[in-house]
Structures are given as C-alpha cells and as structure tokens.
Design an enzyme around this catalytic site. Structure first.
Site, mmCIF file in Angstrom:
data_model
loop_
_atom_site.group_PDB
_atom_site.id
_atom_site.type_symbol
_atom_site.label_atom_id
_atom_site.label_comp_id
_atom_site.label_asym_id
_atom_site.label_seq_id
_atom_site.Cartn_x
_atom_site.Cartn_y
_atom_site.Cartn_z
ATOM 1 N N LYS A 1 0.835 -1.210 0.000
ATOM 2 C CA LYS A 1 0.000 0.000 0.000
ATOM 3 C C LYS A 1 0.862 1.248 0.000
ATOM 4 O O LYS A 1 2.017 1.242 0.428
ATOM 5 C CB LYS A 1 -0.941 0.027 1.220
ATOM 6 C CG LYS A 1 -0.246 0.007 2.595
ATOM 7 C CD LYS A 1 0.220 1.355 3.120
ATOM 8 C CE LYS A 1 0.892 1.245 4.485
ATOM 9 N NZ LYS A 1 1.689 2.433 4.861
ATOM 10 N N SER B 1 2.799 -6.523 7.015
ATOM 11 C CA SER B 1 1.351 -6.630 7.249
ATOM 12 C C SER B 1 0.697 -7.412 6.115
ATOM 13 O O SER B 1 -0.200 -8.233 6.350
ATOM 14 C CB SER B 1 0.724 -5.242 7.329
ATOM 15 O OG SER B 1 1.303 -4.503 8.377
ATOM 16 N N ASP C 1 -2.232 -2.183 9.969
ATOM 17 C CA ASP C 1 -2.303 -2.154 8.503
ATOM 18 C C ASP C 1 -2.732 -3.489 7.904
ATOM 19 O O ASP C 1 -2.894 -3.599 6.681
ATOM 20 C CB ASP C 1 -0.930 -1.789 7.913
ATOM 21 C CG ASP C 1 -0.569 -0.333 8.149
ATOM 22 O OD1 ASP C 1 -1.455 0.460 8.534
ATOM 23 O OD2 ASP C 1 0.610 0.010 7.940
HETATM 24 O O1 C5P Z 1 -0.270 -1.718 14.640
HETATM 25 P P1 C5P Z 1 1.173 -1.881 14.367
HETATM 26 O O2 C5P Z 1 1.779 -3.040 15.130
HETATM 27 O O3 C5P Z 1 1.514 -1.952 12.919
HETATM 28 O O4 C5P Z 1 1.864 -0.554 14.918
HETATM 29 C C1 C5P Z 1 3.259 -0.483 15.133
HETATM 30 C C2 C5P Z 1 3.572 0.741 15.965
HETATM 31 O O5 C5P Z 1 3.339 1.922 15.196
HETATM 32 C C3 C5P Z 1 2.717 0.911 17.210
HETATM 33 O O6 C5P Z 1 3.254 0.195 18.293
HETATM 34 C C4 C5P Z 1 2.790 2.419 17.421
HETATM 35 O O7 C5P Z 1 4.016 2.789 18.008
HETATM 36 C C5 C5P Z 1 2.793 2.955 16.003
HETATM 37 N N1 C5P Z 1 1.442 3.297 15.539
HETATM 38 C C6 C5P Z 1 0.810 4.428 16.049
HETATM 39 N N2 C5P Z 1 -0.452 4.755 15.623
HETATM 40 C C7 C5P Z 1 -1.081 4.005 14.695
HETATM 41 C C8 C5P Z 1 -0.462 2.858 14.150
HETATM 42 C C9 C5P Z 1 0.802 2.534 14.598
HETATM 43 O O8 C5P Z 1 1.376 5.139 16.889
HETATM 44 N N3 C5P Z 1 -2.298 4.368 14.295
#
Ligand code: C5P
Length: 315
Positions: free
Chosen positions: A10, A108, A141
C-alpha cells in the site's frame, strides 16, 4: 496440498495523524491505496509436530525475520488458535517484492496473505468479518491488505471504509537503503510537534479527517487532482530521521512525476505519474540519480489478498 496467495503493498495517499492516545497509538485519517507491487505467500501442509516454519526469497530476503515475530507466522498461529486447532503445522514461503520496513506494509501484507492461505489450506471457511478482526489483532495495517482497493482507515487504521475510485493510477516507488522503524517515526512526529509547541497528545491535536478534495479526485479518476492533494503527516518525521529522502523526492519530481510523498512511515518514496510511460521514465531517472537503491514502476488500485493457486475461498 499447496495454496498461494498474492497480496498488494500500500501507499497512503493521505496519512492524517492525530495526537498520541493513552494506548500508545495515534488516531488516523488514513487513505490506503493498494498497488500491484506485492508479495506472494505459499502455504504447504507440514509434517505433524513441525509447527509453523518459514522461508523467504527475493532481493531483500535477508532482512526478513524468519522467527516467531514474523507476521505471517503469527497469523497462522492466531488463525489455528481461533479455530481451536490442536496444531498449526504449515510451511509458509514468502516471495518478497515489497521493500522491507519500507512504509508499504509489506510485513502486514504477508500476515494478511498467511491468514487467507491457511484458511484455504485448512478448509476453515472463516467469515471475512472474522478474518478482519484477526487481522486487526495482528497490526493496524493488516486489515487493509485483506480488503485492497482504496479505503479510509480510521481509529489506528484498522476501521475500514471502502472508497469509490475511478481509473488506474501509475506509481513509482523509490526504495531506500535500510528501513525505518514505524514506532520510531511516530515518536519523531510527536517530538517535532512538542518542539513546535503544538503539543502531541490526543487532547492537544485535532482528530484528522479525510480531505474532501482528495476523495473527489479519487472518485473522478483525476490523477492531477490526486497528485495535488497527496499528504503525509509522518513525512516531516521521516525526513528528520532520514534527510537524504529530500533528494529522492526532488529527483522524482525533477523527472516529471506529478506528485511525490514519503510512503507511510518511509523510507520508501512514492511518485504519481501521468501514465505508464511517464512512470517508466521516472523510475529510470530515479535509478540513474543514485538517490535510491531501486525504483519500481507499478499501478493501482488492485484487490486485496487473494488465492492464485489452490482452492479459492468460497468455491
Ligand atoms: O499496529 P502496528 O503493530 O503496525 O503498529 C506499530 C507501531 O506503530 C505501534 O506500536 C505504534 O508505536 C505505532 N502506531 C501508532 N499509531 C497508529 C499505528 C501505529 O502510533 N495508528
């Protein structure tokens, strides 16, 4: 039996980032756009007792973790646990084309592909709503990689609303040397906001919303209007951590790209071109510029994770 699933990467054509929430995430207005540059995940039944095993091929295969932290492995185990399967004995092979830690949600995507592949391999027939919930548990994601197309992601990005889109858009992705850590880029975004005196918490930063001009451009199939509306609130943070990306962005626009931005948390840079021929020219100029490690011309939107070899879902 073997099942192969193709899954898109993406680019975020809008990444509006709100303040830091108490749970460590940021509220987003995240317009995801699925592109044909993608990975393939092949699931093969393993011998009893082997558990989940992984292999990976592709130019950046060495950068892919083949341990339990890999989202594809976590996805297989999560799906098995959800269905109460006694064991998740499966080998997952990842044919990797998406830049690793590049801001294109490649990890992801592999998680989403593994959910779909194992669901078909184990003949589970998991409803799409359940797959989306499991995907959201794996990462913000992951649900979008199941859905594909163009969608608005709210919350931390996992609450999806498909968006109307017309036409095909031509993109170029400039791959940087090495990745950027997504949490580190969000932290830098917070730090820059504190430094600017605007505050960084969700009580201080307004909740972002989708840009009506951007939504209209997508619905109209108007590449020039989309190019003008591209925004990424994480871009200043990615540039702060990786100042060399400014030269990459300049090289692409200098070569005729009509729009340019850092993809997600970076460091991959994304360029919109007016047609397929212009995209090839921008990719060639980026390669010649020495400002990136590789450049790929591609297009979108494309559908989400889907079985290409094996028994398709629901048939
Ligand atoms: O959800 P995911 O594991 O991909 O997110 C990785 C990190 O990215 C989270 O631990 C956070 O630090 C940051 N993040 C965030 N806000 C989001 C998505 C991700 O701060 N909406």
């Amino acid at each position: 039996m073997t099942v192969t699933v193709r899954v898109p990467a993406k680019v975020n054509v809008q990444l509006g980032v709100g303040g830091l929430r108490a749970d460590g995430f940021h509220d987003l207005a995240n317009v995801f756009f699925a592109v044909a540059l993608g990975d393939e995940v092949t699931a093969t039944a393993g011998e009893p007792g082997t558990g989940v095993t992984l292999s990976c091929a592709g130019p950046d295969a060495d950068a892919v973790p083949l341990d339990d932290s890999n989202l594809a492995a976590r996805a297989a185990r999560l799906l098995a646990a959800h269905h109460g399967l006694a064991a998740a004995d499966v080998h997952l092979h990842i044919a990797k084309a998406v830049p690793v830690a590049g801001g294109m949600a490649g990890g992801s995507a592999d998680g989403a592909a593994a959910l779909v592949a194992c669901d078909a391999l184990w003949k589970l027939g998991t409803p799409v709503e359940v797959l989306l919930e499991l995907a959201a548990e794996l990462g913000s994601d992951v649900p979008f990689a199941l859905v594909g197309g163009v969608a608005l992601g709210r919350g931390r990005g996992e609450i999806l609303e498909p968006l109307p889109v017309a036409g095909t858009y031509h993109w170029v992705f400039a791959v940087a040397d090495g990745g950027l850590s997504t949490p580190a880029v969000f932290r830098e975004c917070d730090r820059l906001r504190e430094e600017a005196g605007t505050g960084s918490s969700d009580t201080e930063v307004a909740t972002p919303d989708a840009d009506p001009a951007l939504l209209a451009a997508l619905a109209d199939g108007d590449a020039a209007a989309l190019a003008a509306a591209l925004t990424n609130d994480l871009q200043p943070a990615a540039l702060s951590l990786r100042p060399a990306l400014a030269a990459t962005l300049r090289a692409g626009t200098g070569a005729g790209a009509i729009g340019a931005l850092v993809s997600g948390s970076g460091p991959t840079c994304a360029f919109l071109a007016k047609d397929a021929e212009a995209a090839e020219a921008v990719a060639a100029a980026l390669r010649a510029s020495g400002s990136c490690r590789a450049a790929h011309a591609t297009y979108g939107p494309v559908p989400g994770a889907a079985v290409t070899v094996g028994e398709p879902r629901g048939q």
